[in-house]
Design an enzyme around this catalytic site. Structure first.
Site, PDB file in Angstrom:
ATOM      1  N   ASP A  67     -33.380 -47.680   7.518  1.00 37.05           N
ATOM      2  CA  ASP A  67     -32.198 -47.042   6.932  1.00 37.05           C
ATOM      3  C   ASP A  67     -32.429 -46.594   5.498  1.00 37.05           C
ATOM      4  O   ASP A  67     -33.424 -46.952   4.862  1.00 37.05           O
ATOM      5  CB  ASP A  67     -30.991 -47.998   7.011  1.00 37.05           C
ATOM      6  CG  ASP A  67     -31.370 -49.452   6.749  1.00 37.05           C
ATOM      7  OD1 ASP A  67     -32.381 -49.686   6.062  1.00 37.05           O
ATOM      8  OD2 ASP A  67     -30.671 -50.354   7.224  1.00 37.05           O
ATOM      9  N   ASN A 136     -22.471 -60.108   8.392  1.00 36.84           N
ATOM     10  CA  ASN A 136     -21.485 -59.715   9.419  1.00 36.84           C
ATOM     11  C   ASN A 136     -22.150 -59.384  10.753  1.00 36.84           C
ATOM     12  O   ASN A 136     -21.520 -58.827  11.644  1.00 36.84           O
ATOM     13  CB  ASN A 136     -20.651 -58.522   8.940  1.00 36.84           C
ATOM     14  CG  ASN A 136     -21.494 -57.261   8.748  1.00 36.84           C
ATOM     15  OD1 ASN A 136     -22.703 -57.280   8.960  1.00 36.84           O
ATOM     16  ND2 ASN A 136     -20.861 -56.175   8.344  1.00 36.84           N
ATOM     17  N   HIS A 138     -24.768 -57.297  11.179  1.00 30.00           N
ATOM     18  CA  HIS A 138     -25.366 -55.965  11.342  1.00 30.00           C
ATOM     19  C   HIS A 138     -26.888 -56.059  11.437  1.00 30.00           C
ATOM     20  O   HIS A 138     -27.510 -56.981  10.938  1.00 30.00           O
ATOM     21  CB  HIS A 138     -24.907 -54.983  10.254  1.00 30.00           C
ATOM     22  CG  HIS A 138     -25.432 -55.222   8.879  1.00 30.00           C
ATOM     23  ND1 HIS A 138     -24.681 -55.023   7.742  1.00 30.00           N
ATOM     24  CD2 HIS A 138     -26.631 -55.628   8.425  1.00 30.00           C
ATOM     25  CE1 HIS A 138     -25.400 -55.284   6.671  1.00 30.00           C
ATOM     26  NE2 HIS A 138     -26.587 -55.659   7.051  1.00 30.00           N
ATOM     27  N   GLU A 143     -23.219 -51.317  11.781  1.00 35.95           N
ATOM     28  CA  GLU A 143     -22.134 -52.201  11.370  1.00 35.95           C
ATOM     29  C   GLU A 143     -21.249 -52.564  12.573  1.00 35.95           C
ATOM     30  O   GLU A 143     -21.239 -51.839  13.578  1.00 35.95           O
ATOM     31  CB  GLU A 143     -21.278 -51.488  10.314  1.00 35.95           C
ATOM     32  CG  GLU A 143     -21.993 -51.239   8.989  1.00 35.95           C
ATOM     33  CD  GLU A 143     -22.014 -52.461   8.083  1.00 35.95           C
ATOM     34  OE1 GLU A 143     -22.341 -53.566   8.552  1.00 35.95           O
ATOM     35  OE2 GLU A 143     -21.713 -52.295   6.893  1.00 35.95           O
TER      36      GLU A 143
HETATM   37  C1  F6R Z   1     -32.196 -53.422   5.499  1.00 36.98           C
HETATM   38  C2  F6R Z   1     -31.252 -53.571   6.569  1.00 36.98           C
HETATM   39  C3  F6R Z   1     -30.210 -54.631   6.616  1.00 36.98           C
HETATM   40  C4  F6R Z   1     -30.665 -55.967   6.046  1.00 36.98           C
HETATM   41  C5  F6R Z   1     -29.502 -56.974   6.051  1.00 36.98           C
HETATM   42  C6  F6R Z   1     -29.908 -58.290   5.441  1.00 36.98           C
HETATM   43  O1  F6R Z   1     -33.073 -52.333   5.732  1.00 36.98           O
HETATM   44  O2  F6R Z   1     -31.301 -52.778   7.454  1.00 36.98           O
HETATM   45  O3  F6R Z   1     -29.798 -54.822   7.944  1.00 36.98           O
HETATM   46  O4  F6R Z   1     -31.737 -56.455   6.806  1.00 36.98           O
HETATM   47  O5  F6R Z   1     -28.435 -56.434   5.327  1.00 36.98           O
HETATM   48  O6  F6R Z   1     -30.167 -58.093   4.084  1.00 36.98           O
HETATM   49  P1  F6R Z   1     -30.799 -59.232   3.183  1.00 36.98           P
HETATM   50  O7  F6R Z   1     -32.178 -59.471   3.712  1.00 36.98           O
HETATM   51  O8  F6R Z   1     -30.825 -58.656   1.797  1.00 36.98           O
HETATM   52  O9  F6R Z   1     -29.928 -60.417   3.311  1.00 36.98           O
END
Ligand code: F6R
Length: 243
Positions: A67, A136, A138, A143
């Protein structure tokens, strides 16, 4: 599903890095699906150390990131392109042009999403997809919503995600609220999925993802249907499952 348990973040990182190393040794010209955020930092660090020690090479591999924030160019310090350059790409030996990330400043978002999906197809799909887990539930920036979105798409980030990621932005720094993310099809079609999870803040999401109902309200729950899912999680992330 295989759950590999670690005591803490450092051990989780080392174990996840071993799985990626094995993938590169088995198929040096593999396609790696990569993630940003706090979770993979230790993994990327461990991989960079292996490359520096001469025991690992990315020279024939290609990468596809999950992303990118809408509105941030690759040179913006808050972009995921910048994150990947600083934390992995400049420390390992990928060939020039081997790394791919959605273009957050494309003027034609639909065309950019279609380009990204055809790129995944042209590369023959993803061999190993590394995922973090949102508090959450994702994955990528898929989302919670009413339906799983198969394709790369534009997403309005939820308040929960914006709040969770606010820690990366300094005071007065613009935090984007929209992103482009790969959809669940490319993730689910990856030959191997590696879900890396650390910390208490992810414990409930991890329990729901692995043992709750499969629902787009908790996007990671779709991973229960993946035939080759490795979950590397530390004790804190496993705490809700233990209870
Ligand atoms: C990042 C992504 C997100 C993160 C998720 C966890 O490219 O796609 O899904 O993997 O938000 O983020 P952290 O590791 O910062 O807790």
């Amino acid at each position: 599903m295989t759950i590999i348990r670690a005591h803490d973040y450092a051990e989780m990182s080392a174990k996840a890095a071993e799985l990626i190393t094995a993938q590169l040794l088995l198929k040096p010209d593999c396609v790696l699906g990569l993630a940003t955020g706090s979770t993979p930092l230790g993994i990327y660090d461990a991989l960079a150390r292996k490359v520096a020690a001469g025991s690992l090479s990315f020279a024939r591999a290609r990468s596809i990131n999950l992303d990118e924030y809408v509105g941030l160019s690759a040179s913006d310090r808050q972009s995921y392109a910048y994150f990947m350059r600083e934390n992995l790409f400049k420390k390992v030996d990928f060939a020039d042009g081997a790394n791919n990330i959605p273009n957050g400043v494309s003027t034609d978002v639909d065309a950019e999403c279609a380009r990204y999906d055809s790129l995944v197809e042209r590369l023959g799909g993803i061999d190993l997809q590394l995922l973090g887990l949102g508090p959450n539930g994702h994955i990528g920036f898929n989302e919670p919503s009413d339906a799983f979105e198969p394709n790369t798409h534009l997403v309005e980030l939820t308040e929960n995600t914006i709040a969770a990621n606010a820690r990366f932005f300094g005071e007065g720094e613009h935090q984007p609220t929209r992103a482009l993310t790969i959809g669940v099809r490319a993730i689910m079609q990856a030959k191997t999925v590696l879900l890396a999870v650390s910390g208490e803040a992810k414990a409930n999401a991890l329990r729901g993802a692995l043992f709750g109902p499969i629902t787009p309200r908790l996007p990671a729950s779709i991973l229960q249907l993946h035939p080759r899912l490795f979950v590397v999680a530390d004790d804190a992330a496993m705490s809700a499952i233990d209870r």
